[in-house]
Design a protein around this motif. Sequence first.
Motif, PDB file in Angstrom:
ATOM      1  N   ILE A 215       1.062  -1.046   0.430  1.00  0.00           N
ATOM      2  CA  ILE A 215       0.007   0.282  -0.232  1.00  0.00           C
ATOM      3  C   ILE A 215       0.787   1.401  -0.165  1.00  0.00           C
ATOM      4  CG2 ILE A 215      -1.484   1.608   1.341  1.00  0.00           C
ATOM      5  CD1 ILE A 215      -2.456  -1.638   2.183  1.00  0.00           C
ATOM      6  N   ILE A 216       1.819   1.455   1.168  1.00  0.00           N
ATOM      7  CA  ILE A 216       2.922   2.324   1.008  1.00  0.00           C
ATOM      8  C   ILE A 216       3.552   2.705  -0.586  1.00  0.00           C
ATOM      9  CG2 ILE A 216       4.758   3.045   2.630  1.00  0.00           C
ATOM     10  CD1 ILE A 216       4.048   1.774   4.647  1.00  0.00           C
ATOM     11  N   ALA A 217       3.608   1.685  -1.120  1.00  0.00           N
ATOM     12  CA  ALA A 217       4.901   1.412  -1.707  1.00  0.00           C
ATOM     13  C   ALA A 217       3.312   2.448  -3.509  1.00  0.00           C
ATOM     14  CB  ALA A 217       5.242   0.635  -2.662  1.00  0.00           C
ATOM     15  N   GLU A 218       2.545   1.429  -3.181  1.00  0.00           N
ATOM     16  CA  GLU A 218       1.071   2.284  -3.683  1.00  0.00           C
ATOM     17  C   GLU A 218       0.679   3.158  -3.869  1.00  0.00           C
ATOM     18  OE1 GLU A 218      -1.452   2.057  -7.533  1.00  0.00           O
ATOM     19  OE2 GLU A 218       0.517   1.372  -7.374  1.00  0.00           O
ATOM     20  N   SER A 219       1.190   4.223  -2.793  1.00  0.00           N
ATOM     21  CA  SER A 219       0.984   5.499  -2.352  1.00  0.00           C
ATOM     22  C   SER A 219       2.025   5.939  -3.149  1.00  0.00           C
ATOM     23  CB  SER A 219       0.286   5.802  -0.840  1.00  0.00           C
ATOM     24  OG  SER A 219      -0.456   5.025  -0.112  1.00  0.00           O
ATOM     25  N   ASN A 220       3.430   5.568  -2.475  1.00  0.00           N
ATOM     26  CA  ASN A 220       4.693   6.607  -3.219  1.00  0.00           C
ATOM     27  C   ASN A 220       4.119   6.877  -4.661  1.00  0.00           C
ATOM     28  OD1 ASN A 220       5.240   6.855  -0.239  1.00  0.00           O
ATOM     29  ND2 ASN A 220       6.822   4.957  -0.292  1.00  0.00           N
ATOM     30  N   ARG A 221       3.898   5.562  -5.046  1.00  0.00           N
ATOM     31  CA  ARG A 221       3.793   5.545  -6.695  1.00  0.00           C
ATOM     32  C   ARG A 221       3.282   7.130  -7.321  1.00  0.00           C
ATOM     33  NH1 ARG A 221       0.651   4.336 -11.057  1.00  0.00           N
ATOM     34  NH2 ARG A 221      -0.820   3.659  -9.210  1.00  0.00           N
ATOM     35  N   GLU A 222       1.717   6.393  -5.872  1.00  0.00           N
ATOM     36  CA  GLU A 222       0.625   7.834  -6.826  1.00  0.00           C
ATOM     37  C   GLU A 222       1.086   9.091  -6.373  1.00  0.00           C
ATOM     38  OE1 GLU A 222      -2.416   6.423  -4.535  1.00  0.00           O
ATOM     39  OE2 GLU A 222      -3.058   4.885  -5.809  1.00  0.00           O
ATOM     40  N   LEU A 223       2.099   9.160  -4.940  1.00  0.00           N
ATOM     41  CA  LEU A 223       2.006  10.937  -4.335  1.00  0.00           C
ATOM     42  C   LEU A 223       2.881  11.327  -5.445  1.00  0.00           C
ATOM     43  CD1 LEU A 223       2.309   9.841  -0.583  1.00  0.00           C
ATOM     44  CD2 LEU A 223       1.299  11.638  -1.655  1.00  0.00           C
ATOM     45  N   GLY A 224       4.430   9.986  -5.724  1.00  0.00           N
ATOM     46  CA  GLY A 224       4.789  10.082  -6.628  1.00  0.00           C
ATOM     47  C   GLY A 224       4.476  11.238  -8.251  1.00  0.00           C
ATOM     48  N   GLU A 225       3.534  10.639  -8.887  1.00  0.00           N
ATOM     49  CA  GLU A 225       2.623  11.232  -9.778  1.00  0.00           C
ATOM     50  C   GLU A 225       1.618  12.458  -9.423  1.00  0.00           C
ATOM     51  OE1 GLU A 225      -0.268   8.154 -10.917  1.00  0.00           O
ATOM     52  OE2 GLU A 225       1.048   6.897 -12.008  1.00  0.00           O
ATOM     53  N   LEU A 226       1.507  12.162  -8.347  1.00  0.00           N
ATOM     54  CA  LEU A 226       0.708  14.007  -7.662  1.00  0.00           C
ATOM     55  C   LEU A 226       1.683  14.999  -8.019  1.00  0.00           C
ATOM     56  CD1 LEU A 226      -1.591  15.364  -6.601  1.00  0.00           C
ATOM     57  CD2 LEU A 226      -1.201  14.775  -4.568  1.00  0.00           C
ATOM     58  N   ARG A 227       3.077  14.534  -6.733  1.00  0.00           N
ATOM     59  CA  ARG A 227       3.987  15.757  -7.421  1.00  0.00           C
ATOM     60  C   ARG A 227       5.063  15.932  -8.398  1.00  0.00           C
ATOM     61  NH1 ARG A 227       7.246  12.735  -4.865  1.00  0.00           N
ATOM     62  NH2 ARG A 227       6.355  13.020  -2.169  1.00  0.00           N
ATOM     63  N   THR A 228       4.818  14.875  -9.418  1.00  0.00           N
ATOM     64  CA  THR A 228       4.793  14.915 -10.567  1.00  0.00           C
ATOM     65  C   THR A 228       3.990  16.239 -11.130  1.00  0.00           C
ATOM     66  OG1 THR A 228       6.310  13.224 -11.657  1.00  0.00           O
ATOM     67  CG2 THR A 228       5.294  14.254 -13.478  1.00  0.00           C
ATOM     68  N   LYS A 229       2.319  15.884 -11.458  1.00  0.00           N
ATOM     69  CA  LYS A 229       1.986  17.034 -11.660  1.00  0.00           C
ATOM     70  C   LYS A 229       1.579  18.394 -11.303  1.00  0.00           C
ATOM     71  CE  LYS A 229      -1.592  13.030 -12.876  1.00  0.00           C
ATOM     72  NZ  LYS A 229      -2.897  13.006 -12.749  1.00  0.00           N
ATOM     73  N   LEU A 230       1.918  18.457 -10.421  1.00  0.00           N
ATOM     74  CA  LEU A 230       2.395  19.558  -9.196  1.00  0.00           C
ATOM     75  C   LEU A 230       3.292  20.347 -10.114  1.00  0.00           C
ATOM     76  CD1 LEU A 230       0.439  18.995  -5.505  1.00  0.00           C
ATOM     77  CD2 LEU A 230      -0.227  19.686  -7.342  1.00  0.00           C
ATOM     78  N   GLN A 231       4.007  19.423  -9.825  1.00  0.00           N
ATOM     79  CA  GLN A 231       5.063  20.467 -10.143  1.00  0.00           C
ATOM     80  C   GLN A 231       5.015  21.245 -12.004  1.00  0.00           C
ATOM     81  OE1 GLN A 231       8.021  17.337  -9.841  1.00  0.00           O
ATOM     82  NE2 GLN A 231       8.520  18.412  -7.610  1.00  0.00           N
TER      83      GLN A 231
END
Length: 315
Positions: free
Chosen positions: A112-128
Motif C-alpha cells: 500500500i505504501i509503495a502504491e501510495s508513494n507511486r501515486e504521491l510521486g505522480e501527484l508531485r509530478t503533476k503539481l510540479q
Amino acid sequence: MKLRRRNYKKNEEIENFWPSFTDMISTIALILFFLMLLAYIQNIITGKNLEFAKKQIIDTQKKLEESNAEISRAEKKLRLLKDKIDEAKAEVKRGEIALKLSEEQIEKQREIIAESNRELGELRTKLQGIAVLRLEVLQKVKGSVEKELGKTNERGEELVLISDNGNIIINENLVFDFGSYQLKPEGKKLLNQLAQAFERVLDDKSIRANIDAINIQGHTDHIGSSQNNRDLSAKRATAVVNYLMSSNKDLENKYGKYFAASAYSEFRPITNGESEGDRAKNRRIEISITLKDSNVQKVINDYLDESLDIFNQEN
C-alpha cells in the motif's frame, strides 16, 4: 546271720537310690529353671527387639507416607508444570500465527505504501508541472522581450530578470524616475514588448486554462513613510497595467480580465542592505503569475478519489 546281712545290704541300696534320684530331679529342675530363665530373657530381648522393629516399621511407614505425600506434591507440580508448558506451547503457536498474520499485514502495508508513494510521486509530478507552467509563462515573456530589445539597456542594466521566487522583475530605473510614477520613454518601449509577449503567451488555450491572474506588483524602498510608499507603489503598478492595456488593445480586449495591480510598499524587500544599490534593488515592478486553485485542487481531488477507490476495493 547271713539273712540279716542281705537285708541290711538291700536297705542300704534303697537308701543310696533315693538321694541319687533327688539329685537328678534337682538337676533337671535347675536345668529347667535355667531354660525358663533363658526363655524369659530371650522373650524380654525378643520383645524389645519386636518393639524396636515395630517402631522402625512405624517410622518407615511414616517416612513412606511422607515420601508418598512428597511424590504426590511433585506429581501435582509436574502436572502444573506440564499444563504451563502446554499453555506456553499454545501461546507460542498463537504467537507464530499472529506473527505470520503480522508479516502478511506488514507486506500488505508495504505494498500500500509503495502504491501510495507511486501515486504521491505522480501527484508531485503533476503539481510540479503546474508550478513549472508559471515559470515557463514568465520565461516566454522574458525571452520575447529580450528577442526584441536585447537583455540589457545602454547602461548594461538587465531589462527583465526572473527572481528566485519565479517572478519577472523590472528595474524601477528602467521605467520610472526616482519618486515618480510617470513612465519613462525607455520604460514604455519595454512595456510595449511586454504587452505583445503576454498576448502571444495567452493565446495558448492550454496555458490560459491554468492561469488565474497576472499580478503587476509595485515595490519601493524604505525611505519615506509607509503611507507615501504604499501610494507610490500602487500608482506605479496601476500605471504599468494601464499602459500595457493601452499599448495593446487586443491584449485588453481578449485578456484584460487576467491583469491586476497591487502595492506592497517597502514591506517585501529583496535585500535588507542600506546602500543605494540595495535600495535600488528593492524599488521595482514585479510580475507574478497566479495559477488557478481549481486546477491544482482538481489534481489533488483526482488523487484522493483514486486513493479512495483503492481503499474501498481493499475493504
